[in-house]
Design an enzyme around this catalytic site. Structure first.
Site, PDB file in Angstrom:
ATOM      1  CG  ASP A 278      -0.168  -0.089   2.536  1.00 21.55           C
ATOM      2  OD1 ASP A 278       1.088  -0.161   2.500  1.00 21.55           O
ATOM      3  OD2 ASP A 278      -0.822  -0.075   3.600  1.00 21.55           O
TER       4      ASP A 278
ATOM      5  CB  CYS B  64       5.334  -2.451   1.833  1.00 21.98           C
ATOM      6  SG  CYS B  64       6.478  -1.801   0.593  1.00 21.98           S
TER       7      CYS B  64
ATOM      8  CG  HIS C 276       5.995  -5.686  -1.418  1.00 26.02           C
ATOM      9  ND1 HIS C 276       5.107  -4.770  -0.910  1.00 26.02           N
ATOM     10  CD2 HIS C 276       5.846  -6.811  -0.654  1.00 26.02           C
ATOM     11  CE1 HIS C 276       4.445  -5.307   0.102  1.00 26.02           C
ATOM     12  NE2 HIS C 276       4.885  -6.536   0.277  1.00 26.02           N
TER      13      HIS C 276
END
Length: 288
Positions: A149, A152, A268
């Protein structure tokens, strides 16, 4: 005059390409995600400003090179009036046919490249998960999934800490540390699109975005956090050795996992947890 016409056409093409890129960026962010939409608007404004500055500099350089060009005024007018909605100056039919053929060939090659990129992405997705799973298993760890989002990295740090702290607090403390140590961090900040270095004002604006938006964090923010928390942070990666930040601190490291290909939204960070009994050989969780 041919040089000036080429410059006009190139500027128009670059603006149209930017328009397409901006539309693609808008399509990738849901309208319901207000934080990411806010960051998107900032990114779009920056990209437009950078292109306008680049074109203005090229025009000024052209003017210096051809100060006596009788056609320069019309060229300047064309460039000044041009925007993402205007049409380029009229071209000869033969030139337009050549450009259409070149565009069609370019589109064909681009599609071939996209298909190959998709194939490679699928391979890298699976390969990255397998490598990470093996690395973590050897350390009796497994991945703990963190929401993709924009927060992270901070959420992964939050998950690793033994005391309670909010993501908002981690962001604020990161930004404050960066502001207090501008000279240490500013040389490492540059625009990914152009490679141009941040100005001091741009850097301070970036720090504000850390606090007030879902701006993604990276290695420099991790460096700041290691100092804020006085704790080393290790980042496990599939294709590089473990990165340890803040080695000068003696505490047990916080452990994050960096994924480059396995998350559909891009780069990520995940957290880790002890490997559950019976989970040996299990695949790392897939991210969608």
């Amino acid at each position: 005059m041919e040089d000036s016409q080429r410059m006009v056409r190139r500027h128009y093409r670059e603006k149209k390409e930017l328009q397409a890129r901006i539309q693609s960026m808008k399509n990738s962010v849901p309208k319901s995600d207000r934080k990411r939409r806010k960051q998107l608007l900032l990114d779009v404004a920056r990209l437009k400003a950078e292109m306008e500055q680049k074109h203005q500099q090229e025009l000024e350089k052209f003017q210096e090179s051809f100060p006596d060009d009788s056609n320069l005024d019309s060229v300047t007018e064309d460039l000044a009036k041009m925007d993402l909605e205007n049409q380029p100056p009229r071209l000869a039919k033969a030139q337009r046919r050549r450009e259409r053929r070149a565009a069609a060939e370019g589109a064909r090659l681009e599609r071939i490249a996209e298909v190959e990129a998709e194939r490679q992405a699928g391979f890298r997705h699976d390969d990255e998960e397998e490598k990470l799973s093996a690395i973590l298993e050897a350390r009796n760890l497994e991945m703990k999934e963190i929401p993709a989002d924009g927060h992270c990295m901070y959420r992964a740090i939050q998950d690793q800490l033994v005391f309670s702290v909010t993501v908002e607090s981690l962001r604020r403390r990161t930004a404050n540390y960066l502001r207090k140590h501008v000279d240490d961090f500013l040389p490492f900040f540059s625009y990914s699109e152009t490679g141009d270095a941040y100005s001091r004002d741009s850097f301070l604006s970036y720090c504000d975005d850390i606090v007030h938006s879902a701006l993604w964090g990276g290695q420099l923010e991790l460096r700041a956090l290691s100092h804020v928390l006085q704790t080393p942070i290790e980042v496990i990666q599939a294709y590089s050795p473990v990165l340890v930040i803040g080695e000068e601190y003696a505490k047990k490291p916080l452990t994050l996992v960096y994924l480059r290909y396995s998350c559909s939204l891009g780069e990520h960070y995940n957290s880790v947890k002890p490997l559950e009994a019976g989970a040996v050989g299990g695949a790392a969780p897939r991210l969608f």
